[in-house]
Scaffold this motif. Structure first.
Motif, PDB file in Angstrom:
ATOM      1  N   GLY A  56       0.820  -1.212   0.000  1.00 48.62           N
ATOM      2  CA  GLY A  56       0.000   0.000   0.000  1.00 48.62           C
ATOM      3  C   GLY A  56       0.850   1.256   0.000  1.00 48.62           C
ATOM      4  N   ALA A  57       1.988   1.220   0.709  1.00 48.39           N
ATOM      5  CA  ALA A  57       2.877   2.386   0.749  1.00 48.39           C
ATOM      6  C   ALA A  57       3.499   2.640  -0.623  1.00 48.39           C
ATOM      7  CB  ALA A  57       3.968   2.185   1.794  1.00 48.39           C
ATOM      8  N   VAL A  58       3.887   1.575  -1.307  1.00 50.34           N
ATOM      9  CA  VAL A  58       4.486   1.741  -2.637  1.00 50.34           C
ATOM     10  C   VAL A  58       3.458   2.315  -3.608  1.00 50.34           C
ATOM     11  CG1 VAL A  58       5.422   0.479  -4.626  1.00 50.34           C
ATOM     12  CG2 VAL A  58       6.236  -0.040  -2.325  1.00 50.34           C
ATOM     13  N   ILE A  59       2.272   1.730  -3.614  1.00 51.07           N
ATOM     14  CA  ILE A  59       1.232   2.214  -4.527  1.00 51.07           C
ATOM     15  C   ILE A  59       0.821   3.644  -4.162  1.00 51.07           C
ATOM     16  CG2 ILE A  59      -1.180   1.869  -5.228  1.00 51.07           C
ATOM     17  CD1 ILE A  59      -0.582  -1.163  -5.051  1.00 51.07           C
ATOM     18  N   GLY A  60       0.682   3.918  -2.862  1.00 52.99           N
ATOM     19  CA  GLY A  60       0.324   5.259  -2.418  1.00 52.99           C
ATOM     20  C   GLY A  60       1.371   6.287  -2.802  1.00 52.99           C
ATOM     21  N   SER A  61       2.631   5.893  -2.722  1.00 48.48           N
ATOM     22  CA  SER A  61       3.709   6.809  -3.096  1.00 48.48           C
ATOM     23  C   SER A  61       3.679   7.111  -4.595  1.00 48.48           C
ATOM     24  CB  SER A  61       5.029   6.174  -2.655  1.00 48.48           C
ATOM     25  OG  SER A  61       6.030   6.323  -3.554  1.00 48.48           O
ATOM     26  N   LEU A  62       3.419   6.101  -5.414  1.00 45.86           N
ATOM     27  CA  LEU A  62       3.329   6.329  -6.864  1.00 45.86           C
ATOM     28  C   LEU A  62       2.132   7.209  -7.216  1.00 45.86           C
ATOM     29  CD1 LEU A  62       4.208   2.747  -8.176  1.00 45.86           C
ATOM     30  CD2 LEU A  62       5.638   4.797  -8.254  1.00 45.86           C
ATOM     31  N   ILE A  63       0.995   6.915  -6.604  1.00 48.49           N
ATOM     32  CA  ILE A  63      -0.187   7.748  -6.879  1.00 48.49           C
ATOM     33  C   ILE A  63       0.049   9.173  -6.394  1.00 48.49           C
ATOM     34  CG2 ILE A  63      -2.626   8.097  -6.276  1.00 48.49           C
ATOM     35  CD1 ILE A  63      -2.889   5.021  -6.332  1.00 48.49           C
ATOM     36  N   GLY A  64       0.658   9.300  -5.220  1.00 45.86           N
ATOM     37  CA  GLY A  64       0.971  10.626  -4.688  1.00 45.86           C
ATOM     38  C   GLY A  64       1.907  11.399  -5.593  1.00 45.86           C
ATOM     39  N   ALA A  65       2.902  10.701  -6.143  1.00 47.81           N
ATOM     40  CA  ALA A  65       3.837  11.368  -7.057  1.00 47.81           C
ATOM     41  C   ALA A  65       3.117  11.856  -8.309  1.00 47.81           C
ATOM     42  CB  ALA A  65       4.972  10.422  -7.431  1.00 47.81           C
ATOM     43  N   ILE A  66       2.234  11.037  -8.840  1.00 45.79           N
ATOM     44  CA  ILE A  66       1.480  11.439 -10.035  1.00 45.79           C
ATOM     45  C   ILE A  66       0.596  12.646  -9.722  1.00 45.79           C
ATOM     46  CG2 ILE A  66      -0.359  10.710 -11.626  1.00 45.79           C
ATOM     47  CD1 ILE A  66       0.900   7.856 -11.439  1.00 45.79           C
ATOM     48  N   VAL A  67      -0.083  12.600  -8.580  1.00 46.53           N
ATOM     49  CA  VAL A  67      -0.923  13.731  -8.174  1.00 46.53           C
ATOM     50  C   VAL A  67      -0.059  14.970  -7.975  1.00 46.53           C
ATOM     51  CG1 VAL A  67      -2.382  14.621  -6.295  1.00 46.53           C
ATOM     52  CG2 VAL A  67      -2.770  12.327  -7.196  1.00 46.53           C
ATOM     53  N   GLY A  68       1.119  14.807  -7.387  1.00 41.47           N
ATOM     54  CA  GLY A  68       2.035  15.937  -7.179  1.00 41.47           C
ATOM     55  C   GLY A  68       2.473  16.564  -8.487  1.00 41.47           C
ATOM     56  N   VAL A  69       2.794  15.733  -9.484  1.00 46.51           N
ATOM     57  CA  VAL A  69       3.190  16.245 -10.793  1.00 46.51           C
ATOM     58  C   VAL A  69       2.028  17.009 -11.424  1.00 46.51           C
ATOM     59  CG1 VAL A  69       3.761  15.556 -13.162  1.00 46.51           C
ATOM     60  CG2 VAL A  69       4.996  14.548 -11.252  1.00 46.51           C
ATOM     61  N   LEU A  85       4.967  27.027  -6.832  1.00 49.22           N
ATOM     62  CA  LEU A  85       5.202  25.649  -6.406  1.00 49.22           C
ATOM     63  C   LEU A  85       6.299  25.040  -7.262  1.00 49.22           C
ATOM     64  CD1 LEU A  85       1.530  24.378  -5.997  1.00 49.22           C
ATOM     65  CD2 LEU A  85       3.105  25.083  -4.204  1.00 49.22           C
ATOM     66  N   ALA A  86       7.374  24.698  -6.606  1.00 47.59           N
ATOM     67  CA  ALA A  86       8.453  24.019  -7.313  1.00 47.59           C
ATOM     68  C   ALA A  86       8.025  22.568  -7.527  1.00 47.59           C
ATOM     69  CB  ALA A  86       9.734  24.098  -6.508  1.00 47.59           C
ATOM     70  N   PRO A  87       8.216  22.053  -8.707  1.00 47.96           N
ATOM     71  CA  PRO A  87       7.724  20.703  -9.008  1.00 47.96           C
ATOM     72  C   PRO A  87       8.332  19.605  -8.133  1.00 47.96           C
ATOM     73  CG  PRO A  87       8.468  21.803 -11.015  1.00 47.96           C
ATOM     74  CD  PRO A  87       8.781  22.697  -9.872  1.00 47.96           C
ATOM     75  N   ILE A  88       9.628  19.640  -7.884  1.00 51.20           N
ATOM     76  CA  ILE A  88      10.267  18.540  -7.148  1.00 51.20           C
ATOM     77  C   ILE A  88       9.769  18.459  -5.698  1.00 51.20           C
ATOM     78  CG2 ILE A  88      12.462  17.628  -6.314  1.00 51.20           C
ATOM     79  CD1 ILE A  88      13.668  18.508  -8.972  1.00 51.20           C
ATOM     80  N   PRO A  89       9.771  19.559  -4.915  1.00 51.35           N
ATOM     81  CA  PRO A  89       9.249  19.440  -3.549  1.00 51.35           C
ATOM     82  C   PRO A  89       7.772  19.058  -3.501  1.00 51.35           C
ATOM     83  CG  PRO A  89      10.532  21.455  -3.780  1.00 51.35           C
ATOM     84  CD  PRO A  89      10.383  20.867  -5.139  1.00 51.35           C
ATOM     85  N   THR A  90       6.994  19.536  -4.457  1.00 47.40           N
ATOM     86  CA  THR A  90       5.568  19.196  -4.491  1.00 47.40           C
ATOM     87  C   THR A  90       5.385  17.706  -4.752  1.00 47.40           C
ATOM     88  OG1 THR A  90       5.048  21.399  -5.311  1.00 47.40           O
ATOM     89  CG2 THR A  90       3.368  19.716  -5.612  1.00 47.40           C
ATOM     90  N   VAL A  91       6.136  17.169  -5.695  1.00 48.11           N
ATOM     91  CA  VAL A  91       6.047  15.745  -6.016  1.00 48.11           C
ATOM     92  C   VAL A  91       6.500  14.906  -4.821  1.00 48.11           C
ATOM     93  CG1 VAL A  91       6.991  13.916  -7.473  1.00 48.11           C
ATOM     94  CG2 VAL A  91       6.254  16.067  -8.499  1.00 48.11           C
ATOM     95  N   LEU A  92       7.597  15.314  -4.160  1.00 42.24           N
ATOM     96  CA  LEU A  92       8.091  14.563  -3.004  1.00 42.24           C
ATOM     97  C   LEU A  92       7.089  14.593  -1.850  1.00 42.24           C
ATOM     98  CD1 LEU A  92      11.891  15.500  -2.991  1.00 42.24           C
ATOM     99  CD2 LEU A  92      10.825  13.347  -3.690  1.00 42.24           C
TER     100      LEU A  92
END
Length: 154
Positions: A56-69, A85-92
């Motif tokens: 769940g953490a791996v999938i959540g991190s990928l979905i979060g990264a996509i949402v951040g982008v 909003l700088a893209p890298i900190p937002t994605v992280l």
């Protein structure tokens, strides 16, 4: 003093043992048959919570990264709003939030799923009947001997 002196796979076998103890002179009120009660919520260590939380953490991190982008790209194109909003900190940040949310959701889901090797043990134990005898140490030992004689081949 009360002690378990036998575990039986069905109630008929437990009742037979109880009857034999009564015939050997034990008062019926000193002999009890109790179904083996299992906690419907096993300890977290006996569940799949850890495995599912990791996934769940791996999938959540990928979905979060996509949402951040998407959020960082979308915020720069909004009319009249200038969010720096700088893209890298937002994605992280979004990836981290997604990992936490996915891990929690996975752990909460997995805590209700027993591990495969524990499932068979729990199924066996849930159908067991415990025969307990209340009495002195000598009486308990004598009861165990009576049941031991019953189990020996004739």
């Amino acid at each position: 003093m009360q002690q378990v002196i036998g575990t039986f796979s069905d109630s008929q076998a437990a009742q037979t043992a109880q009857h034999q103890l009564c015939e050997a002179g034990f008062p019926k009120n000193q002999i009890k048959i109790n179904p083996q009660a299992l906690d419907p919520n096993p300890p977290a260590g006996q569940t799949q919570a850890q495995n599912i939380a990791g996934g769940g953490a791996v999938i959540g991190s990928l979905i979060g990264a996509i949402v951040g982008v998407l959020f960082s790209l979308g915020s720069s194109t909004l009319v009249g709003i200038s969010l720096p909003l700088a893209p890298i900190p937002t994605v992280l940040a979004a990836s981290g939030i997604g990992a936490i949310a996915g891990g929690l959701a996975g752990a909460l889901t997995g805590v209700s799923s027993p591990k495969a090797e524990m499932h068979q043990d729990r199924a066996t134990l849930s159908h067991s009947y415990l025969l307990t005898v209340e009495g002195s140490e000598g009486e308990i030992q004598r009861a165990a001997e009576v049941l031991g004689q019953r189990q020996k081949p004739a």
